[in-house]
Design a protein around this motif. Structure first.
Motif, PDB file in Angstrom:
ATOM      1  N   GLU A 243       8.444  12.139  30.170  1.00  0.00           N
ATOM      2  CA  GLU A 243       8.819  12.871  29.563  1.00  0.00           C
ATOM      3  C   GLU A 243       9.668  13.832  29.814  1.00  0.00           C
ATOM      4  O   GLU A 243      10.394  14.686  29.531  1.00  0.00           O
TER       5      GLU A 243
ATOM      6  N   GLU B  54      13.992   4.313  22.714  1.00  0.00           N
ATOM      7  CA  GLU B  54      13.597   4.346  21.141  1.00  0.00           C
ATOM      8  C   GLU B  54      12.558   3.650  20.926  1.00  0.00           C
ATOM      9  O   GLU B  54      11.499   4.808  20.127  1.00  0.00           O
TER      10      GLU B  54
ATOM     11  N   ARG C 107       7.882   6.012  28.245  1.00  0.00           N
ATOM     12  CA  ARG C 107       8.744   7.251  28.730  1.00  0.00           C
ATOM     13  C   ARG C 107       8.284   7.823  29.417  1.00  0.00           C
ATOM     14  O   ARG C 107       7.032   8.513  29.861  1.00  0.00           O
TER      15      ARG C 107
ATOM     16  N   LYS D 222       9.396   5.703  22.162  1.00  0.00           N
ATOM     17  CA  LYS D 222       8.851   6.610  21.559  1.00  0.00           C
ATOM     18  C   LYS D 222       7.013   6.695  20.314  1.00  0.00           C
ATOM     19  O   LYS D 222       6.720   7.885  20.169  1.00  0.00           O
ATOM     20  N   ASP D 223       7.678   5.176  19.798  1.00  0.00           N
ATOM     21  CA  ASP D 223       6.184   5.775  19.114  1.00  0.00           C
ATOM     22  C   ASP D 223       6.300   3.882  19.162  1.00  0.00           C
ATOM     23  O   ASP D 223       6.398   3.207  18.447  1.00  0.00           O
TER      24      ASP D 223
END
Lengths: 100, 100
Positions: free
Chosen positions: B89, B23, B87, B26-27
């Motif tokens: 993706e 998580e 990540r 993600k950012d």
DNA sequence: CAAATATATCTATATTTCTCGATATGTAGG
DNA sequence: CCTACATATCGAGAAATATAGATATATTTG
């Protein structure tokens, strides 16, 4: 989706048999015979049929399925003495979206 | 996606810290400071920064991240003495689609 | 090359999960 | 109510995972 639930779902999906069950339930018609007492798969597949296909003991499979239902991956419906399991596509989609 | 890989990914996602790391990544901009030696997050976040944020020991985090890279959830890039994680993706999408 | 720092690996212990057999509970039918 | 069968729960031993400290390896820099 909250972290705690996501982790519980991850735990369910951290075992090959359980992942396999999720896959089998994608297409019950292909992977199982219709159950004696029901003509369709609207409520999914009976516990015993999943047990037979997996080769694991009744108690192990019962524990697996109960946990998978508790975290919401599966939906369990009783019809008399039988319990039927199907995928909870709504939660699966939520989890799938959460990962992305 | 094959069952075995899906199960390995599930194992990585069966621990709250590891889900949290996914998580956070993600950012990176929101969850970490830019690293001294790199101006952007193109290759992700440095191991030590993830360790500091998680509060776990260096060896534990190193093991986590190595396993997450092995199954393809993360991509690790070395820049000198630092390793950066981001990540993957593409694999995450594949896994996400596999579940559905 | 020596020192400092980042990361990886090894070793060990505590905790959790796996899996089963045994037993309990629920349900249908006689 | 008794029997049979489906499913759930309990208790236990084996296997796997979590996690840390110690140590090893890589890399930069003086």
């Amino acid at each position: 989706m909250i972290l705690k639930l996501a982790t519980e779902i991850g735990k369910c999906l951290s075992n090959q048999t359980r992942v396999q069950i999720m896959e089998w339930l994608k297409d019950p018609k292909k992977n199982f015979h219709t159950h004696e007492s029901l003509r369709n798969f609207d409520d999914g597949v009976c516990v015993t049929d999943i047990k037979d296909k997996s080769g694991l003991s009744q108690s192990t499979i019962s524990t697996y399925l109960t946990n998978m239902e508790k975290c919401g991956l599966l939906i369990m419906t009783r019809h008399g003495k039988y319990s039927y399991l199907k995928r909870n596509e709504t939660l699966i989609k939520e989890y799938s979206d959460f990962l992305k």
